[in-house]
Scaffold this active site. Structure first.
Site, PDB file in Angstrom:
ATOM      1  N   GLY A  12       0.765  -1.181  -0.070  1.00  0.00           N
ATOM      2  CA  GLY A  12      -0.080   0.063  -0.047  1.00  0.00           C
ATOM      3  C   GLY A  12       0.778   1.255  -0.156  1.00  0.00           C
ATOM      4  O   GLY A  12       0.291   2.334   0.582  1.00  0.00           O
ATOM      5  N   THR A  13       1.921   1.056  -0.665  1.00  0.00           N
ATOM      6  CA  THR A  13       2.733   2.513  -0.558  1.00  0.00           C
ATOM      7  C   THR A  13       1.917   3.609  -1.799  1.00  0.00           C
ATOM      8  O   THR A  13       2.073   4.678  -1.348  1.00  0.00           O
ATOM      9  CB  THR A  13       4.276   2.490  -1.236  1.00  0.00           C
ATOM     10  OG1 THR A  13       4.421   1.958  -2.444  1.00  0.00           O
ATOM     11  CG2 THR A  13       4.966   1.487  -0.255  1.00  0.00           C
ATOM     12  N   ASN A  14       1.357   3.078  -2.557  1.00  0.00           N
ATOM     13  CA  ASN A  14       0.534   4.009  -3.331  1.00  0.00           C
ATOM     14  C   ASN A  14      -0.516   4.442  -2.658  1.00  0.00           C
ATOM     15  O   ASN A  14      -0.894   5.594  -2.809  1.00  0.00           O
ATOM     16  CB  ASN A  14       0.215   3.290  -4.629  1.00  0.00           C
ATOM     17  CG  ASN A  14       1.239   3.362  -5.683  1.00  0.00           C
ATOM     18  OD1 ASN A  14       1.632   4.383  -6.411  1.00  0.00           O
ATOM     19  ND2 ASN A  14       1.837   2.109  -6.106  1.00  0.00           N
ATOM     20  N   MET A  90      -4.133  -7.190  -7.025  1.00  0.00           N
ATOM     21  CA  MET A  90      -3.645  -8.314  -7.826  1.00  0.00           C
ATOM     22  C   MET A  90      -4.914  -9.153  -8.238  1.00  0.00           C
ATOM     23  O   MET A  90      -4.556 -10.461  -8.269  1.00  0.00           O
ATOM     24  CB  MET A  90      -2.760  -8.923  -7.118  1.00  0.00           C
ATOM     25  CG  MET A  90      -1.391  -8.132  -6.858  1.00  0.00           C
ATOM     26  SD  MET A  90      -0.709  -7.379  -8.313  1.00  0.00           S
ATOM     27  CE  MET A  90       0.410  -6.072  -7.571  1.00  0.00           C
ATOM     28  N   ILE A  92      -7.739  -9.608 -11.179  1.00  0.00           N
ATOM     29  CA  ILE A  92      -8.236  -8.978 -12.697  1.00  0.00           C
ATOM     30  C   ILE A  92      -9.687  -8.997 -12.541  1.00  0.00           C
ATOM     31  O   ILE A  92     -10.167  -9.904 -12.361  1.00  0.00           O
ATOM     32  CB  ILE A  92      -7.897  -9.879 -13.692  1.00  0.00           C
ATOM     33  CG1 ILE A  92      -6.278 -10.269 -14.021  1.00  0.00           C
ATOM     34  CG2 ILE A  92      -8.449  -9.512 -15.192  1.00  0.00           C
ATOM     35  CD1 ILE A  92      -5.530  -9.354 -14.550  1.00  0.00           C
ATOM     36  N   LEU A  93     -10.182  -7.590 -12.800  1.00  0.00           N
ATOM     37  CA  LEU A  93     -11.638  -7.617 -12.754  1.00  0.00           C
ATOM     38  C   LEU A  93     -12.289  -7.658 -14.055  1.00  0.00           C
ATOM     39  O   LEU A  93     -11.879  -7.342 -15.048  1.00  0.00           O
ATOM     40  CB  LEU A  93     -11.951  -6.071 -12.426  1.00  0.00           C
ATOM     41  CG  LEU A  93     -11.396  -5.798 -10.812  1.00  0.00           C
ATOM     42  CD1 LEU A  93     -11.316  -4.311 -10.440  1.00  0.00           C
ATOM     43  CD2 LEU A  93     -12.402  -6.275  -9.811  1.00  0.00           C
ATOM     44  N   ASN A 107      -6.019   2.791 -12.848  1.00  0.00           N
ATOM     45  CA  ASN A 107      -4.832   1.769 -12.289  1.00  0.00           C
ATOM     46  C   ASN A 107      -3.680   2.218 -12.414  1.00  0.00           C
ATOM     47  O   ASN A 107      -3.270   3.258 -13.225  1.00  0.00           O
ATOM     48  CB  ASN A 107      -4.946   0.268 -13.024  1.00  0.00           C
ATOM     49  CG  ASN A 107      -4.156  -0.866 -12.635  1.00  0.00           C
ATOM     50  OD1 ASN A 107      -3.834  -0.781 -11.523  1.00  0.00           O
ATOM     51  ND2 ASN A 107      -3.420  -1.295 -13.588  1.00  0.00           N
ATOM     52  N   HIS A 109       0.422   1.151 -13.387  1.00  0.00           N
ATOM     53  CA  HIS A 109       1.151  -0.228 -13.738  1.00  0.00           C
ATOM     54  C   HIS A 109       2.685   0.313 -13.652  1.00  0.00           C
ATOM     55  O   HIS A 109       2.919   1.535 -14.223  1.00  0.00           O
ATOM     56  CB  HIS A 109       0.871  -0.506 -15.124  1.00  0.00           C
ATOM     57  CG  HIS A 109       1.360  -1.740 -15.408  1.00  0.00           C
ATOM     58  ND1 HIS A 109       1.081  -3.117 -14.935  1.00  0.00           N
ATOM     59  CD2 HIS A 109       2.575  -1.899 -16.392  1.00  0.00           C
ATOM     60  CE1 HIS A 109       1.893  -3.963 -15.547  1.00  0.00           C
ATOM     61  NE2 HIS A 109       2.739  -3.370 -16.505  1.00  0.00           N
TER      62      HIS A 109
END
Ligand code: GAR
Length: 208
Positions: A12-14, A90, A92-93, A107, A109
């Protein structure tokens, strides 16, 4: 107030960069809920520490991918979120989730899309592949989420130099520090201030 929901799986650094940007007033919005598919994700702790709702929603317990997505849709619709932020999520929706929030999911990446992206490219693996290929520049991309992995309209990108001495770990760290933690808050700021439009799958900025 512009309402943000965040989906996380890991450290969770973002998420932290986004929390900090809201706290400092750079982003004028409220993070209403942080949801993880992993009960032990440290990202949940980061949210809790700031008094933000932090919820584990189990993929296994939901039974199927579709049931899981329905549970997520209900969770965020109940909270009337304006934007869903995938921050190291992680899973995929599929269409059940994506169609429920059209052009409202973003998102990050850890590469310059369209390099090193798509199915199977996540986390450290992305940087391992970049090093294997010998690229001299990599970076990060924030994009809207559509039906294909890492394929939606690109919002922001930032390049990062690859050094001869880099390991996947050192490269991952620099891409986060120099690119991800900067462009993710910036993209959220632009969206929350209504500064972006999507035309023929291309994102245009209204502020320049
Ligand atoms: C970040 O590097 C993010 O770009 C990447 O996972 C990491 C999550 O770190 N996402 C992907 O690879 C998506 N395909 P964080 O939990 O510390 O934010």
């Amino acid at each position: 107030m512009f309402k943000i929901g965040v989906l996380v799986s890991g450290g969770g650094t973002n998420l932290q960069a986004i929390i900090d940007a809201v706290e400092s007033g750079y982003i004028n919005a409220e993070i209403v809920s942080v949801v993880s598919n992993r009960s032990k994700a440290y990202a949940l702790k980061r949210a809790e520490n700031k008094g933000i709702e932090a919820v584990f929603i189990s993929r296994k317990q939901a039974g199927s991918a579709e049931a899981y997505e329905r549970a997520l849709v209900k969770h965020f619709k109940d909270r009337k979120v304006d934007l869903i932020v995938l921050a190291g999520f992680m899973v995929i929706l599929g269409p059940t989730f994506i169609n429920a929030f059209e052009n409202k999911i973003i998102n990050i990446h850890p590469s310059l899309i369209p390099s090193f992206c798509g199915n199977g490219f996540y986390g450290l693996k992305v940087h391992e592949e970049a090093l294997k290929k010998g690229v001299k520049v990599t970076g990060a991309t924030v994009h809207f989420v559509n039906a294909k992995a890492d394929d939606g309209p690109i919002i922001l990108q930032k390049a990062v130099e690859v050094k001869d001495s880099d390991s996947a770990e050192s490269l991952q760290k620099r891409v986060m520090e120099e690119a991800e933690w900067k462009i993710y808050p910036e993209a959220i700021k632009l969206i929350s201030e209504n500064k972006l439009i999507i035309e023929n799958n291309i994102v245009r900025r209204l502020d320049r």
